[in-house]
Scaffold this motif. Structure first.
Motif: not given
Length: 482
Positions: A238-240, A273-274, A354-358, A378-379
Motif C-alpha cells: 500500500f505504501c509503496r 519505508l524511507g 506538500s509532499d510530506v508522507f506521515v 491519513f490515507d
C-alpha cells in the motif's frame, strides 16, 4: 501552491497600511537584505536597528543608538513627510518585557498608520505581548526553496564541473532542503573540503546536526529495508504504491496511522519505508513540542512542520503519538496546551498539500483523540496484529541469519510472540552462548504481559482499521493458530 516571497508579502501589508509587521525569521540578515531590495525598488526609506550596531541607514542615521526605547521613537524620522519609511528592529522581542517600550511601540504603530511609518520586527520567534497582539501582522520568512539552494550550490562550487546534474543534483538538493541559506552554504563548503565534490552524504550529516539542536526533529539514517521485516505484506504494498506512483496530478499522498502493541514492527517499518522509496525520514518528537512559555508549544509545532515541508519530498515519522497527545483527553491543568497542539497538528494533517508522507504510530488507542482517525487525516489506518505462523517463520529466518545462529537449532515455542521478541531471543542466545530454547526463558511475550491491553486494542480495531497482513478490514482477534 508555492509560498509567496517575503518581499511580496511585506509589500502588500505596507500598501494596506499595516503599520506593525512581525517577521519570524532565522536569517535576519537575509530578511533585511530582502527588505532593502524591496525599499529600493519601491522608492521607500529603510532604517535598521540592533542593540550592537544601533540605528543606521536612510535619513535617520544617528550612529550608535543602543537604547531600544529611543530607537522606536526614531521611526517617525525614517522618511520625510508623505513618503513611506520602514524601521526594522532586529531581535526586538528581547526588549518587549518593558512597559515603556511596549507603550512606545503601540503609540508608534498607531501614528504610523497616518504618517506611513512602519515598525518591522525581525525575530526567530513570535513572542508578542498581549497589548500588541492586535497591532502586529505576522509574516513567515520561508526557508530557501530548491531553486535558491541550487543557486547557492552553484556559487559555492569552485569549478563548473563541481556542481552535479540530473539525479545527482536532485539528491543534493533533497539533502539540503530544510536548511537555512547560511547552513546550506556551510554544508556545501564542508562537502567540497571533505569529499572534493558536492556529495549528499556530508549535507545529511550537517542537517542531522542542525535538527538535533532544536530537539524537535531528527534525521533517521538507518539501513533497514523491507526484506528485514517479516510480514506486513499489504501495508508494505500500500505504501509503496502511494509513494512510487507518478505523476501525481491532483494531490500528494498523506500517510498512514499504525496501531498495535509494542514490538510488532511499527517503528522498524517507518525506518525501512524511507530507504525503500528513496526518501529522507524525519522523526518528530511530540513530547519535545511542549513549551513552558505561553505560545511556545504552538510556535514549536509550526516550526517543526515548516522544516518538514521544506524538506519535502520526505517521510515524517511521529512515533507513539498517543503518548504525546494523551493530555488532550485528561484532566491535566495545562492551560489547554495539549488541545492547541492537537488542533494545529490535525489541521495540518488534513489541509497540507506538500509532499510530506506521515507515518504515525500508536500503542494505546484510549489515549488517542477520536477525531485523529477520521478520513483525510491519513490515507489508511492499519492495525498490526501479532505475526501468524508464516510471518513468524520468516522473522526467525531473518534474525537467525543476522545473529549467525545455526539452522539446526531447535526453536522455542513462540505462540503470541512479536517480531521484537523473536529478535531478542536470537540476540540473547548469541550474547549468552546458549541455545534458543534456553534464551527463550528470559523473554516474556507482550501478549502475556499486556494481555488485557491487547484484547481491548483488538476489539477496538475490529471493523475500524485495515489489516496490515491481508487485504481488507481487520476483523476480530487472531485465531488460535496464529
Amino acid at each position: 501552491m508555492k509560498p509567496r516571497s517575503l518581499a511580496s508579502q511585506v509589500q502588500d501589508y505596507v500598501a494596506a497600511c499595516f503599520a506593525g509587521i512581525w517577521i519570524r525569521t532565522d536569517e535576519p540578515d537575509e530578511a533585511l537584505a530582502s527588505l532593502a531590495t524591496l525599499c529600493r525598488d519601491e522608492g521607500w526609506r529603510l532604517a535598521a536597528w540592533d542593540v550592537d550596531a544601533g540605528l543606521h541607514g536612510s535619513d535617520a542615521d544617528r550612529g550608535s543608538v543602543p537604547d531600544p526605547l529611543a530607537a522606536v521613537r526614531c521611526a517617525q524620522q525614517v522618511a520625510p513627510p508623505d513618503e513611506f519609511g520602514l524601521l526594522a528592529l532586529c531581535n526586538f522581542h528581547r526588549f518587549l518585557n518593558s512597559p515603556e517600550i511596549v507603550q512606545a511601540t503601540a503609540r508608534q504603530i498607531a501614528l504610523g498608520k497616518r504618517t506611513r511609518s512602519f515598525v518591522v520586527v525581525l525575530a526567530p520567534v513570535v513572542e508578542i505581548p498581549r497589548e500588541l497582539e492586535k497591532l502586529f501582522v505576522v509574516v513567515e520568512h520561508e526557508l530557501p526553496d530548491r531553486a535558491q539552494l541550487e543557486t547557492i550550490a552553484a556559487e559555492i562550487a569552485a569549478e563548473p564541473g563541481d556542481l552535479p546534474a540530473g539525479d545527482e543534483l536532485s539528491a543534493l538538493l533533497d539533502a539540503a532542503a530544510g536548511l537555512t541559506r547560511y547552513e546550506a552554504e556551510g554544508a556545501f563548503s564542508l562537502a567540497l573540503v571533505r569529499e572534493g565534490a558536492l556529495e549528499p552524504r556530508t549535507i545529511w550529516e550537517v542537517k542531522a546536526q542542525q535538527l538535533a539542536k532544536s530537539s524537535l526533529l531528527a534525521v533517521e539514517q538507518g539501513t533497514d529495508r523491507f526484506a528485514e521485516i517479516g510480514g506486513l505484506a499489504v501495508l508494505k504494498r500500500f505504501c509503496r504504491q502511494l509513494l512510487e506512483r507518478k505523476p501525481r496530478r491532483v494531490a500528494a499522498p498523506k500517510g498512514v496511522l499504525l496501531l498495535s502493541l509494542p514490538g510488532c514492527g511499527k517503528s522498524a517499518f517507518c525506518r525501512a519505508l524511507g530507504n525503500e522509496v528513496g526518501r529522507p525520514t524525519l522523526r518528530l518528537d511530540v513530547g519535545a513540542l511542549m513549551g513552558s512559555l505561553v505560545g511556545q508549544t504552538e510556535a514549536n509545532v509550526r516550526r517543526a512542520l515548516a522544516i518538514a515541508e521544506a524538506t519535502a519530498p520526505c517521510l515524517l515519522m511521529i512515533d507513539e503519538i498517543d503518548k504525546g497527545l494523551s493530555g488532550v483527553r485528561s484532566d491535566q491543568a495545562d492551560g489547554g496546551v495539549a488541545a492547541r497542539l492537537m488542533g494545529t497538528l490535525l489541521t495540518w494533517l488534513a489541509d497540507r498539500t506538500s509532499d510530506v508522507f506521515v507515518v504515525a504510530t500508536a500503542n494505546d488507542v484510549a489515549r488517542l483523540p477520536p477525531e485523529f482517525t477520521r478520513a483525510e487525516r491519513f490515507d489508511g489506518v492499519f492495525f498490526i496484529d501479532l505475526p501468524d505462523r508464516r510471518e513468524r517463520d520468516a522473522i526467525w529466518e531473518i534474525h537467525r541469519a543476522a545473529f549467525a545462529i545455526e539452522a539446526s537449532q531447535v526453536r522455542p515455542g513462540d505462540d503470541g510472540w512479536t517480531g521484537a521478541e523473536i529478535k531478542a531471543c536470537c540476540r540473547l542466545a548469541t550474547l549468552l552462548g546458549v541455545s534458543l530454547v534456553e534464551a527463550a526463558a528470559h523473554v516474556v511475550p507482550v501478549a502475556i504481559a499486556a494481555a488485557e491491553a491487547m484484547r481491548e486494542l483488538r476489539q477496538w480495531a475490529s471493523g475500524r482499521c485495515l489489516a496490515a497482513d491481508r487485504p481488507g478490514v481487520h476483523r476480530g482477534p487472531a485465531v488460535s493458530n496464529r
